[in-house]
Write a protein that holds these residues in place. Structure first.
Motif, PDB file in Angstrom:
ATOM      1  N   HIS A 119      24.963 -33.484  -9.942  1.00 56.08           N
ATOM      2  CA  HIS A 119      25.378 -32.096 -10.226  1.00 56.08           C
ATOM      3  C   HIS A 119      26.812 -32.231  -9.760  1.00 56.08           C
ATOM      4  CE1 HIS A 119      21.088 -31.919 -11.277  1.00 56.08           C
ATOM      5  NE2 HIS A 119      21.298 -30.503 -11.338  1.00 56.08           N
ATOM      6  N   ALA A 122      31.705 -27.475  -9.918  1.00 53.00           N
ATOM      7  CA  ALA A 122      33.143 -27.201 -10.410  1.00 53.00           C
ATOM      8  C   ALA A 122      33.587 -25.820  -9.560  1.00 53.00           C
ATOM      9  CB  ALA A 122      33.215 -26.757 -11.706  1.00 53.00           C
ATOM     10  N   LYS A 123      32.727 -25.033  -9.098  1.00 54.55           N
ATOM     11  CA  LYS A 123      33.285 -23.831  -8.526  1.00 54.55           C
ATOM     12  C   LYS A 123      32.211 -23.215  -7.424  1.00 54.55           C
ATOM     13  CE  LYS A 123      34.315 -18.927  -9.769  1.00 54.55           C
ATOM     14  NZ  LYS A 123      34.390 -18.052 -11.002  1.00 54.55           N
ATOM     15  N   SER A 125      31.421 -19.826  -5.423  1.00 57.29           N
ATOM     16  CA  SER A 125      31.905 -18.494  -5.125  1.00 57.29           C
ATOM     17  C   SER A 125      30.838 -17.666  -4.055  1.00 57.29           C
ATOM     18  CB  SER A 125      31.430 -17.580  -6.368  1.00 57.29           C
ATOM     19  OG  SER A 125      32.055 -17.846  -7.485  1.00 57.29           O
ATOM     20  N   THR A 134      28.669 -23.381  -8.880  1.00 55.73           N
ATOM     21  CA  THR A 134      28.597 -23.411 -10.647  1.00 55.73           C
ATOM     22  C   THR A 134      28.925 -24.888 -10.765  1.00 55.73           C
ATOM     23  OG1 THR A 134      29.372 -21.157 -10.866  1.00 55.73           O
ATOM     24  CG2 THR A 134      29.832 -22.695 -12.720  1.00 55.73           C
ATOM     25  N   GLU A 136      29.817 -28.196 -13.507  1.00 59.62           N
ATOM     26  CA  GLU A 136      30.809 -28.419 -14.753  1.00 59.62           C
ATOM     27  C   GLU A 136      30.264 -28.077 -15.964  1.00 59.62           C
ATOM     28  OE1 GLU A 136      32.027 -32.427 -14.316  1.00 59.62           O
ATOM     29  OE2 GLU A 136      33.847 -31.746 -13.283  1.00 59.62           O
ATOM     30  N   ASP A 137      28.558 -28.486 -16.163  1.00 61.10           N
ATOM     31  CA  ASP A 137      28.032 -28.002 -17.205  1.00 61.10           C
ATOM     32  C   ASP A 137      27.668 -26.367 -17.486  1.00 61.10           C
ATOM     33  OD1 ASP A 137      25.917 -27.297 -15.523  1.00 61.10           O
ATOM     34  OD2 ASP A 137      24.788 -29.316 -16.278  1.00 61.10           O
ATOM     35  N   GLY A 138      28.197 -25.650 -16.238  1.00 59.18           N
ATOM     36  CA  GLY A 138      28.052 -24.142 -16.448  1.00 59.18           C
ATOM     37  C   GLY A 138      26.778 -23.490 -15.771  1.00 59.18           C
ATOM     38  N   ARG A 139      25.873 -24.523 -15.307  1.00 61.10           N
ATOM     39  CA  ARG A 139      24.641 -23.922 -14.712  1.00 61.10           C
ATOM     40  C   ARG A 139      25.157 -23.461 -13.197  1.00 61.10           C
ATOM     41  NH1 ARG A 139      20.820 -28.694 -14.494  1.00 61.10           N
ATOM     42  NH2 ARG A 139      22.614 -30.039 -14.671  1.00 61.10           N
ATOM     43  N   ASN A 140      24.388 -22.529 -12.841  1.00 58.08           N
ATOM     44  CA  ASN A 140      24.616 -21.958 -11.597  1.00 58.08           C
ATOM     45  C   ASN A 140      23.365 -21.976 -10.612  1.00 58.08           C
ATOM     46  OD1 ASN A 140      27.290 -20.740 -12.176  1.00 58.08           O
ATOM     47  ND2 ASN A 140      26.190 -19.086 -13.369  1.00 58.08           N
TER      48      ASN A 140
END
Length: 367
Positions: A119, A122-123, A125, A134, A136-140
């Motif tokens: 997993h 990427a981010k 917050s 978050t 890289e595949d967009g899941r949070n």
């Protein structure tokens, strides 16, 4: 057949001289307000005490000792801080090799914990008493708090985006800490043809050209030698494909054992370019601010930081990473207790003590 062996007496005598040189660098440190590299301090000592200079083979042995020092910090001596290099709180008990690696420790610590592999973050917050990670595949993933323990090399390369952006004092702290590089080339043979010693060293006119092999057969019984390379040389080795790197290690080995057999298997590490680390472990750079570790460890709301790079006393070690992780977890716990109350205290305390009291099924061999 064995290559030209350095007389043991020279190794011992030069080792004692190297200790004297390092002792003299303490005076250089006391006499200078500004920090400098260990290599520069050694040069100053040799200018003041020409009787400590070594020539010929003794000089090459001295360079080998510097090479070993560079391996300890995973960086060249001209980048090691004179002010901080000897401030580590070294644990007692001597050196040992964990025959099974750290796998038993990881499995024990990971018991009953929801761990998600592969997993890539990427981010991160944080705000409104929540932290969101978050991928890289967009899941949070959303939680009440988050602890960041990625290698300092990842933070230095800005591979994870923070929202809001990290404050300038945190960014500066990350950039002001060094990330070293040390690589290994493991060679497995069909039989043992080397002596039963811990290290097999190669001396040379410069520390860059020196090297050594770690003898795993002594501790594990397996016919394996591991070539160690640190600092700039480690990065240079990463420019080679695996087979060329293994061939280089063999060329070094054949300087000692011209009749050495070819390995039946080899493995080459590439920590400096590994996208999950970008280096092996941290080091104190020349001129490092004294408050750097405080800034590195400082939380940002419900965002906490851990990892070996945040351990002032045990930097660059697994136990340093563990202790820094415990500290971050305790700080996170206090934060959540202040906000969520006593119900969570029971759950958090139970979880923490279970981890700390876990018995690790370890097999440790003295080298």
């Amino acid at each position: 057949m064995i290559g030209n062996k350095v007389p043991q007496q020279i190794v011992i005598e030069v080792g004692d001289i190297f200790k004297r040189i390092l002792k003299e660098t303490e005076k250089v440190r006391d006499e200078n307000t500004n920090d400098m590299s260990v290599l520069q301090a050694i040069s100053i000592v040799l200018d003041k005490h020409p009787e400590l200079r070594q020539e010929g083979l003794a000089h090459e042995v001295l360079q080998w000792y510097i090479c070993r020092m560079e391996a300890w910090f995973a960086v060249d001596a001209d980048m090691i801080s004179l002010k901080f290099w000897d401030q580590e709180d070294v644990l007692t008990g001597g050196h040992g090799l964990m025959v099974q690696g750290y796998d038993p420790v990881i499995k024990a610590l990971a018991k009953d914990i929801d761990i998600r592999l592969n997993h890539r973050v990427a981010k991160i917050s944080n705000g409104c008493n929540k932290a969101m990670v978050t991928l890289e595949d967009g899941r949070n993933f959303v939680a009440d708090a988050a602890i960041v323990t990625v290698p300092i090399g990842i933070l230095k390369a800005n591979l994870i985006q923070f929202e809001p952006k990290l404050p300038e004092w945190k960014v500066a702290a990350i950039s002001e800490l060094g990330m070293g590089n040390e690589n290994k080339i493991a060679l497995r043979f069909d039989r043992v043809f080397w002596p039963n010693v811990e290290l097999l060293g190669i001396v040379a006119p410069t520390s860059y050209a020196c090297g050594y092999f770690l003898n795993l057969h002594k501790a594990t019984g397996h016919p394996v030698l591991v070539y160690m390379a640190a600092g700039r040389f480690a990065y240079d080795l990463e420019k080679l494909p695996d087979d060329s790197a293994a061939n280089f290690a063999m060329s070094q080995l054949k300087k000692m054992f011209p009749d050495a057999t070819e390995p039946v298997q080899y493995l080459v590490s590439r920590w400096g370019t590994d996208p999950n680390s970008l280096g092996c472990y941290s080091y104190d750079v020349v001129g490092m601010p004294s408050d750097l570790y405080e800034r590195l460890r400082a939380p940002l709301g419900n965002l906490f930081f851990g990892g070996e790079a945040l351990s002032m006393d045990h930097q660059g070690s697994v136990h340093g990473a563990y202790s820094a992780g415990i500290m971050a977890a305790q700080n996170c716990e206090r934060h959540l207790l202040n906000r969520l109350g006593n119900l969570e205290k029971l759950q958090l305390d139970s979880f923490r003590h279970e981890i700390l009291e876990t018995a690790f099924p370890l097999q440790i061999s003295r080298m």
